[in-house]
Design a protein around this motif. Structure first.
Motif, PDB file in Angstrom:
ATOM      1  N   UNK A 709       3.440   6.451   3.831  1.00 39.62           N
ATOM      2  CA  UNK A 709       4.443   5.510   3.324  1.00 39.62           C
ATOM      3  C   UNK A 709       5.814   5.782   3.950  1.00 39.62           C
ATOM      4  N   UNK A 710       6.106   7.049   4.252  1.00 41.31           N
ATOM      5  CA  UNK A 710       7.361   7.357   4.935  1.00 41.31           C
ATOM      6  C   UNK A 710       7.429   6.702   6.306  1.00 41.31           C
ATOM      7  N   UNK A 711       6.300   6.738   7.052  1.00 37.40           N
ATOM      8  CA  UNK A 711       6.250   6.066   8.352  1.00 37.40           C
ATOM      9  C   UNK A 711       6.494   4.567   8.188  1.00 37.40           C
ATOM     10  N   UNK A 712       5.847   3.973   7.193  1.00 34.34           N
ATOM     11  CA  UNK A 712       5.956   2.524   6.994  1.00 34.34           C
ATOM     12  C   UNK A 712       7.369   2.141   6.563  1.00 34.34           C
ATOM     13  N   UNK A 713       7.980   2.956   5.717  1.00 35.44           N
ATOM     14  CA  UNK A 713       9.340   2.650   5.264  1.00 35.44           C
ATOM     15  C   UNK A 713      10.313   2.662   6.439  1.00 35.44           C
ATOM     16  N   UNK A 714      10.160   3.643   7.352  1.00 36.77           N
ATOM     17  CA  UNK A 714      11.055   3.685   8.506  1.00 36.77           C
ATOM     18  C   UNK A 714      10.827   2.487   9.421  1.00 36.77           C
ATOM     19  N   UNK A 715       9.571   2.063   9.552  1.00 30.90           N
ATOM     20  CA  UNK A 715       9.293   0.884  10.372  1.00 30.90           C
ATOM     21  C   UNK A 715       9.934  -0.359   9.766  1.00 30.90           C
ATOM     22  N   UNK A 716       9.912  -0.456   8.442  1.00 39.62           N
ATOM     23  CA  UNK A 716      10.562  -1.588   7.772  1.00 39.62           C
ATOM     24  C   UNK A 716      12.072  -1.528   7.986  1.00 39.62           C
ATOM     25  N   UNK A 717      12.640  -0.341   7.860  1.00 38.94           N
ATOM     26  CA  UNK A 717      14.084  -0.190   8.055  1.00 38.94           C
ATOM     27  C   UNK A 717      14.510  -0.646   9.436  1.00 38.94           C
ATOM     28  N   UNK A 718      13.661  -0.430  10.433  1.00 39.23           N
ATOM     29  CA  UNK A 718      14.010  -0.791  11.802  1.00 39.23           C
ATOM     30  C   UNK A 718      13.537  -2.191  12.184  1.00 39.23           C
TER      31      UNK A 718
END
Length: 782
Positions: A709-718
């Motif tokens: 989920x941390x990976x996905x959250x950063x992808x959403x942020x970018x």
């Protein structure tokens, strides 16, 4: 303001449409008339008001702003003061470079290092920006020419050292400018702090800019400043009214690793030969002597290793720094005198053979790796001897007691980072006041979780041995006593007759060294800096000796285990930039692109990365453009670089296609403004887009679901993913979570724990992080 007027945007859009039409009219089998392109580029730069986004795209070749860049630029353009804190490689320079091309007048940049100014001006000229520097490296005739261009209004940016800026002559020049300077940018602003590791006395005097030019906006920028340092910057530069933009400290492409020091040079060689053979890196040592010895040792191993420290002549330092910047695969071995402002983007590792004095210094120094966004390593070897040495240096310094107390706290925080059993990135970010949940999946403690053990009895033995031998001996002697070794010193002091003699034969020598190191780091033992580094009991040790407080100790990882081994064990990819390819044809093209880049750089006497970063070459390899129109869409290819180098790289691509054929090209995609997630996160994103759920990805990759989920959250942020693509939520559920975030008090917006509790724990923290990231993206779009 003109820069945001809708007619300006419309005018630029019409121009760019005409520009691309000219491409198509003049393109024939991928070739283009260079004189037409030159004319159109100049027309674009003088065709009236420009928007920041269009300057970003057309001049610098980036598709979108990152983080708070757009907000910072808009704030500066409207005349506001700003304090900008952004991680190294996060794009701080664009925050003032773009306004310099839009706002009337010249942008004045205060920079602390001649080498830094030179590199930045070289790069800007490649983009077509009218930039110069004014410092002691120029002859009197050259300086006069720069001043004439300044007075004539023929510059976008001028970089100047603080010593030159503060002269009455230069301040007088600035006062005569018509129009007045666009702004003052104070780069590396942490140099103003006397608590910092890069203090420059001249920076303290820069408040004169506010006094002499009160109506001209100022922007102070740094990558390294904790709360006290930020407050000092604001006070000393008189930026009390400035808006603060805190862009975060995370560098997700950096992999952090700390190893107990056994034989530092041997461990360094093992690390680099396993992970970074032939790649550029920086090795930091505490003393000049150790720099020279380490560089010489690495040279005997066949490395291109160069020393750098203040004891060398200025000419020798300049020669070595130039070689590091211009050549491939050079390793710089240096004291902290080297590195501030180094813009070389493809430094693949930063290694520390001695413990840094603080987390600020560590963060600043490790931040010189991976500026291109590709994977890089931050590797540190440390031992108890480092702690003894640093505490002795601090005790013997002439600083006042308050300064010593602050530095002691900083050293303790550094030790806590080294000895932590949780995610290192979380410890590092927490120190700078940035909240982070779960594990990062890209540090040694996440890739190979640290085991702990009940070390109460062992700690009691170690502490008791310190007491029985008189609170005056170092760890090496104490270990000899515990293990019952009849050394000359043990016998001379009669320590073979104390009650702790031989009671520690159950543990190896290395284990006892680790125990003593951890007892010092946790404050149960102190270092007697006046007694040659002897260890002493502290008040905190008494409850442990009485059995009232248990002690848990970490198990040091196997010293010879490489980062790649850890990565493969945990299901992730090795942490190295893409420089070798399984497909021989791809490898041949990569080598050919780098060779052509080197040739162009040598022709102009500039570092290769000034032509194009590795990320741009990778985009060429991936997208295989066949003409300038397609080349123009690649990351980092602005109009001037397209004009200057487009044909040269198309020729390489054409020659490769003739020999190997053209592979089936992937569908066109818009590259992000920079590689924003690391390799392990990219793998998560790829599996998600193939239809796997976050739970399935976690099981497949043997990672915690929170990491995924941390990976996905950063992808959403970018902006690389939407919330609905990342997590499977009904629209009503998504609305309920968003409403819970919006209901939070204004002084704690978007905090996870209250939302988790309000929703009764129905949604795990990872899902909440993704929704929060999506809300931040939506707010940015507004």
């Amino acid at each position: 303001m003109a820069f945001c007027h809708e007619h300006a945007l419309e005018r630029m859009s019409r121009f760019w449409a005409s520009f691309l039409n000219t491409f198509h009219r003049n393109t024939e089998h991928g070739h283009f008339h260079k004189e037409t392109l030159t004319s159109d580029f100049r027309k674009m730069m003088s065709s009236g008001p420009l928007t920041p986004l269009n300057v970003l795209r057309r001049v610098f070749g980036y598709n979108a702003f990152r983080g708070q860049q757009a907000a910072i630029i808009d704030h500066l353009l409207t005349g506001g003061d700003a304090l900008v804190l952004m991680p190294t490689g996060g794009g701080k320079s664009l925050c003032y470079q773009i306004p310099a091309m839009i706002r009337p007048g010249v942008g004045v940049v205060v920079s602390p290092l001649i080498a830094l100014m030179h590199d930045q001006v070289q790069a800007l000229r490649q983009w077509g920006v009218k930039a110069v520097y004014l410092n002691s490296s120029l002859s009197s005739d050259q300086a006069r020419q720069v001043e004439n261009r300044l007075l004539a209004g023929d510059l976008d940016l001028i970089y100047v050292a603080p010593e030159r800026l503060l002269t009455e002559r230069f301040l007088g020049l600035l006062a005569r400018l018509q129009p007045a300077p666009a702004f003052f940018a104070i780069d590396e602003a942490h140099c103003v702090s006397q608590w910092g590791h890069d203090f420059r006395p001249e920076y303290v005097q820069l408040a004169v800019l506010h006094e002499r030019f009160p109506k001209i906006p100022r922007i102070a920028l740094t990558a390294t400043a904790d709360g006290p340092t930020r407050r000092e910057i604001i006070a000393r530069l008189k930026l009390e009214e400035a808006q603060q933009f805190i862009g975060g400290f995370d560098r997700p492409n950096l992999r952090y690793r700390v190893v107990p020091k056994e034989n530092g040079r041997r461990q360094l060689v093992e690390f680099v030969e396993q992970e970074h053979q032939g790649e550029a890196g920086i090795v930091y040592c505490l003393s000049r002597k150790k720099v020279d010895e380490t560089a010489a040792y690495l040279q005997t191993r066949g490395w291109e290793a160069l020393p750098y420290h203040a004891g060398m002549t200025a000419a020798a330092r300049t020669t070595n720094q130039d070689r590091f910047l211009r050549e491939e695969g050079v390793v710089m071995v240096a004291t902290i005198a080297f590195g501030m402002g180094i813009d070389k983007p493809n430094v693949r590792f930063v290694a520390h053979l001695d413990l840094p004095k603080s987390l600020e210094a560590y963060y600043q120094e490790t931040g010189r790796a991976g500026r291109d966004g590709l994977p890089a390593d931050a590797w540190l070897a440390y031992g108890l001897g480092d702690v003894v040495l640093l505490r002795r240096i601090l005790a013997e310094s002439e600083a006042d007691e308050e300064h010593k107390r602050v530095e002691q706290h900083k050293l303790e925080a550094m030790l806590g980072y080294c000895e932590t059993t949780v995610c290192r990135r979380r410890v590092l970010l927490t120190y700078f006041g940035e909240e982070r949940d779960g594990s990062c999946g890209n540090c040694d403690t996440c890739l190979e979780p640290v085991r702990t053990w009940d070390g109460t009895v062992a700690a009691q033995k170690a502490l008791s041995c310190v007491y029985r031998t008189g609170n005056r001996f170092g760890a090496a002697h104490l270990v000899d006593v515990l293990r019952g070794r009849d050394t000359e010193r043990v016998l001379r002091f009669g320590h073979n007759r104390v009650s702790t003699y031989g009671i520690g034969k159950d543990l190896e020598e290395g284990q006892w060294r680790s125990i003593y190191r951890q007892l010092v780091a946790t404050g149960l033992l102190a270092v007697d800096v006046e007694g040659h580094g002897g260890l002493q009991l502290t008040p905190a040790s008494r409850p442990v000796l009485r059995g009232e407080v248990p002690v848990r100790l970490r198990v040091d990882p196997q010293s010879r285990r490489s980062v790649a081994d850890m990565g493969m064990a945990s299901g992730t990819t090795p942490n190295r930039a893409v420089r070798t390819f399984n497909n021989p044809a791809d490898q041949a093209l990569w080598d050919a692109l780098k060779t052509r880049r080197r040739e162009l750089a040598d022709e102009q006497g500039v570092p290769a990365y000034v032509i194009f970063h590795d990320t741009t070459l990778l985009a060429m390899l991936e997208q295989r453009p066949v003409n300038l129109t397609e080349m123009a869409t690649l990351f980092g290819v602005g109009a001037r670089k397209l004009e200057s180098y487009g044909h040269a790289f198309l020729d390489v691509l054409d020659a490769h296609a003739e020999r190997y054929g053209r592979p089936e090209r992937p569908p066109p995609r818009v590259l992000p403004s920079a590689p924003s997630v690391n390799e392990t996160a990219e793998m998560t994103l790829s599996l998600l887009l193939q239809g796997q759920t976050p739970e399935a990805i976690a099981a497949h990759r043997n990672l915690k679901i929170s990491t995924i989920y941390g990976h996905l959250a950063r992808a959403i942020e970018h902006g690389e993913l939407t919330v609905t693509e990342a997590i499977n939520l009904e629209s009503a559920e998504l609305v309920a979570i968003e409403d819970a975030f919006r209901a939070l008090p204004s002084d704690s917006p978007y905090t996870l724990k209250p939302v988790f509790e309000v929703l009764g724990g129905r949604y795990e923290y990872g899902i909440l992080r993704c929704v929060r990231a999506g809300m931040g993206q939506a707010k940015n779009r507004e």
